[in-house]
Design a protein around this motif. Structure first.
Motif, PDB file in Angstrom:
ATOM      1  N   SER A  69      -4.323  -1.509  -2.407  1.00  0.00           N
ATOM      2  CA  SER A  69      -5.000  -0.839  -3.527  1.00  0.00           C
ATOM      3  C   SER A  69      -6.517  -0.913  -3.377  1.00  0.00           C
ATOM      4  O   SER A  69      -7.232   0.024  -3.750  1.00  0.00           O
ATOM      5  N   GLU A  70      -6.996  -2.044  -2.834  1.00  0.00           N
ATOM      6  CA  GLU A  70      -8.450  -2.160  -2.632  1.00  0.00           C
ATOM      7  C   GLU A  70      -8.949  -1.016  -1.739  1.00  0.00           C
ATOM      8  O   GLU A  70      -9.986  -0.411  -1.997  1.00  0.00           O
ATOM      9  N   ALA A  71      -8.208  -0.718  -0.690  1.00  0.00           N
ATOM     10  CA  ALA A  71      -8.641   0.329   0.237  1.00  0.00           C
ATOM     11  C   ALA A  71      -8.410   1.724  -0.353  1.00  0.00           C
ATOM     12  O   ALA A  71      -9.264   2.610  -0.226  1.00  0.00           O
ATOM     13  N   GLY A 128     -10.141 -11.982   8.102  1.00  0.00           N
ATOM     14  CA  GLY A 128      -9.317 -12.893   7.300  1.00  0.00           C
ATOM     15  C   GLY A 128     -10.084 -14.149   7.024  1.00  0.00           C
ATOM     16  O   GLY A 128     -11.209 -14.331   7.478  1.00  0.00           O
ATOM     17  N   GLY A 129      -9.454 -14.985   6.259  1.00  0.00           N
ATOM     18  CA  GLY A 129     -10.046 -16.290   5.999  1.00  0.00           C
ATOM     19  C   GLY A 129      -8.885 -17.211   5.795  1.00  0.00           C
ATOM     20  O   GLY A 129      -7.735 -16.805   5.941  1.00  0.00           O
ATOM     21  N   GLU A 130      -9.168 -18.450   5.469  1.00  0.00           N
ATOM     22  CA  GLU A 130      -8.039 -19.368   5.287  1.00  0.00           C
ATOM     23  C   GLU A 130      -7.880 -19.679   3.810  1.00  0.00           C
ATOM     24  O   GLU A 130      -8.847 -19.972   3.128  1.00  0.00           O
ATOM     25  N   SER A 138      -6.700  -9.520   5.902  1.00  0.00           N
ATOM     26  CA  SER A 138      -5.522 -10.320   5.529  1.00  0.00           C
ATOM     27  C   SER A 138      -5.696 -11.759   5.923  1.00  0.00           C
ATOM     28  O   SER A 138      -6.325 -12.033   6.948  1.00  0.00           O
ATOM     29  N   ARG A 139      -5.092 -12.646   5.190  1.00  0.00           N
ATOM     30  CA  ARG A 139      -4.943 -14.017   5.700  1.00  0.00           C
ATOM     31  C   ARG A 139      -4.265 -13.928   7.064  1.00  0.00           C
ATOM     32  O   ARG A 139      -3.483 -12.995   7.316  1.00  0.00           O
ATOM     33  N   PHE A 140      -4.523 -14.915   7.925  1.00  0.00           N
ATOM     34  CA  PHE A 140      -3.858 -14.905   9.229  1.00  0.00           C
ATOM     35  C   PHE A 140      -2.454 -15.484   9.044  1.00  0.00           C
ATOM     36  O   PHE A 140      -2.240 -16.691   9.072  1.00  0.00           O
TER      37      PHE A 140
HETATM   38  N1  UDP Z   1      -8.921 -11.665   1.019  1.00  0.00           N
HETATM   39  C1  UDP Z   1     -10.187 -12.193   1.068  1.00  0.00           C
HETATM   40  N2  UDP Z   1     -10.607 -12.749   2.238  1.00  0.00           N
HETATM   41  C2  UDP Z   1      -9.826 -12.770   3.344  1.00  0.00           C
HETATM   42  C3  UDP Z   1      -8.512 -12.216   3.289  1.00  0.00           C
HETATM   43  C4  UDP Z   1      -8.101 -11.670   2.091  1.00  0.00           C
HETATM   44  O1  UDP Z   1     -10.930 -12.168   0.092  1.00  0.00           O
HETATM   45  O2  UDP Z   1     -10.284 -13.281   4.353  1.00  0.00           O
HETATM   46  C5  UDP Z   1      -8.484 -11.072  -0.236  1.00  0.00           C
HETATM   47  C6  UDP Z   1      -8.074  -9.625  -0.133  1.00  0.00           C
HETATM   48  O3  UDP Z   1      -9.199  -8.778  -0.225  1.00  0.00           O
HETATM   49  C7  UDP Z   1      -7.111  -9.528  -1.301  1.00  0.00           C
HETATM   50  C8  UDP Z   1      -6.462 -10.897  -1.339  1.00  0.00           C
HETATM   51  O4  UDP Z   1      -7.355 -11.783  -0.671  1.00  0.00           O
HETATM   52  O5  UDP Z   1      -7.825  -9.352  -2.501  1.00  0.00           O
HETATM   53  C9  UDP Z   1      -5.138 -10.901  -0.603  1.00  0.00           C
HETATM   54  O6  UDP Z   1      -4.154 -10.409  -1.429  1.00  0.00           O
HETATM   55  P1  UDP Z   1      -2.852  -9.712  -0.863  1.00  0.00           P
HETATM   56  O7  UDP Z   1      -2.011  -9.402  -2.055  1.00  0.00           O
HETATM   57  O8  UDP Z   1      -3.234  -8.571   0.009  1.00  0.00           O
HETATM   58  O9  UDP Z   1      -2.173 -10.806   0.067  1.00  0.00           O
HETATM   59  P2  UDP Z   1      -1.765 -12.357  -0.134  1.00  0.00           P
HETATM   60  O10 UDP Z   1      -2.835 -13.119   0.589  1.00  0.00           O
HETATM   61  O11 UDP Z   1      -1.733 -12.648  -1.594  1.00  0.00           O
HETATM   62  O12 UDP Z   1      -0.444 -12.460   0.546  1.00  0.00           O
END
Ligand code: UDP
Length: 414
Positions: free
Chosen positions: A320-322, A257-259, A227-229
């Motif tokens: 859904s990815e998981a 996560g990433g930004e 997840s994003r942080f």
């Molecule tokens: N994701 C990613 N890198 C990260 C964190 C998230 O590629 O460091 C991807 C994650 O696999 C998913 C999407 O970003 O495909 C996040 O979508 P989600 O609907 O879960 O959350 P949002 O960030 O849109 O609130």
């Protein structure tokens, strides 16, 4: 049959692909522009990277434009995003001025492209004023809301609503997110692409190698949240659940996560997460580049259990990815997670760290049951949350708009 779509043969029913081709023929030659606020990070960018090439392949001339802005603008839009998801903090006059000025600049830059398009999709609140700010527009404009707008901060919503009114329709992910509007409203949950680097099959060797690169022991139990942080993703609650579970169960935890470039709060939350994790060698906080799709794929596949313990969630693509990777998912009982996790069938919905810990322990100690839930998980995503379903929904909406259909069209309700 076209190349990108052709690759879905054997993944979805043939009738799905022929329906898409049929809708594509009705729209061939039309022009579509998607506008959002980031090309990297977050679910919207993830979907557009897959949807735009597919639409082009069908002969629909589809572009993806991104609005630009200074840090001050993205601080305002993050406040707005949080307020739509219910936070108390409102917008000052200075903040709405920054918001409107940046949108005016973007409207000037994008007007030549969006004014001529047959259809324009504007994603989320950041660029929502563009419709009103492009008075020369010729096509149909749709506002696509990806976030949980079920209980918005009333004042902020009233402000945003004025910008949404001129649209020809709005699209929400869930019925409970939809707000009364004078134009047609559509329901389209997001989706994942099973063929992308994020979700395609991987050799077991690649999974083990990836775990090894991060110092994760492939032979010990592993829980993962990607997840994003962001506070609404509740990474601190995940650490608490892990600690509770660890009292009676061996476990490693990955918080990856990433930004996102449009999320200025990420670094503050990351600092809190690093503080909470410090001193525990079994908690791996990974800050990954935005294009680390195969790495995330491998981490999700390497997990015994995947968590998405959000307290608010528009949809939660990571769920859904998981599920697609046959992992039971423990998710926060909120928003789009409710659509994806059927309690006890393909995962568990929880409200507290204690609840998450209980379910974690259960899944780690009942492996056969967890495996059955994993099988259910993949089948459920195949039926409901693959990109072919979303593409079909989007094309159906465009056809409805083209034909001037004023009826409320609920294209998907699981
Ligand atoms: N994701 C990613 N890198 C990260 C964190 C998230 O590629 O460091 C991807 C994650 O696999 C998913 C999407 O970003 O495909 C996040 O979508 P989600 O609907 O879960 O959350 P949002 O960030 O849109 O609130």
């Amino acid at each position: 049959m076209t190349k990108l779509l052709e690759a879905f043969e054997g993944v979805v029913y043939p009738s799905v692909l022929s329906h898409i081709r049929h809708l594509g023929r009705l729209l061939a030659g039309k022009s579509v522009v998607h506008v959002n606020s980031t090309r990297l990070g977050g679910g919207v960018a993830e979907i557009l990277h897959r949807l735009v090439p597919l639409m082009n392949e069908l002969g629909i001339d589809t572009k993806w434009e991104v609005i630009t802005g200074e840090d001050a603008f993205f601080t305002v839009t993050k406040t707005m995003h949080n307020a739509v998801q219910g936070s108390e903090k409102g917008l000052s006059k200075e903040m709405t001025e920054v918001f409107e000025e940046t949108n005016r600049e973007n409207a000037r830059r994008l007007a030549p492209i969006v004014s001529e398009a047959d259809f324009v999709f504007v994603h989320d609140p950041q660029p929502v004023p563009l419709c009103a700010l492009c008075p020369e527009r010729k096509g149909k404009w749709l506002w696509r809301c990806h976030i949980d707008a079920s209980r918005p901060n009333r004042r902020v919503w009233a402000y945003l609503r004025n910008w949404i009114l001129p649209y020809d329709g709005s699209i929400f992910s869930l019925p409970e997110f939809a707000q009364p509007m004078p134009h047609p409203e559509y329901l389209v949950p997001p989706s994942i692409d099973p063929l992308s680097d994020k979700n395609c099959d991987l050799e077991p060797g690649e999974v083990t190698r990836t775990l090894g690169e991060f110092g994760i022991d492939p032979d010990r139990p592993l829980a993962v949240q990607v997840s994003r942080f962001d506070r609404f993703k509740d990474p601190l609650g995940v650490i608490e659940a892990y600690r509770l579970c660890r009292r009676s169960q061996d476990l490693q935890l990955v918080l990856a996560g990433g930004e996102a470039t449009d999320d200025p709060e990420g670094s503050v939350v990351l600092r809190d997460v690093l503080d909470a994790a410090s001193g525990d060698p079994d908690i791996h906080v990974l800050v990954l580049p935005a294009d680390a799709h195969r790495t995330i794929n491998a981490l999700q596949r390497g997990a015994d259990v995947v968590l998405q313990k959000s307290t608010k969630e528009g949809f939660g693509l990571t769920v859904s990815e998981a599920l697609w990777k046959e992992k039971p998912v423990i998710g926060g009982d909120t928003g789009g997670i409710r659509l994806q996790i059927i309690d006890r069938f393909n995962g568990f919905r929880v409200r507290t760290a204690e609840g998450a810990a209980l379910r974690l322990r259960y899944l780690l100690q009942h492996r056969a049951r967890a495996e059955r839930m994993g099988e259910n998980a993949r089948a459920y995503v195949r039926e409901n949350f693959l990109i072919t379903r979303q593409l079909r929904n989007v094309l159906a909406i465009l056809v409805a708009q083209l034909q001037g259909d004023r009826e409320r069209l609920e294209v998907f309700v699981p």
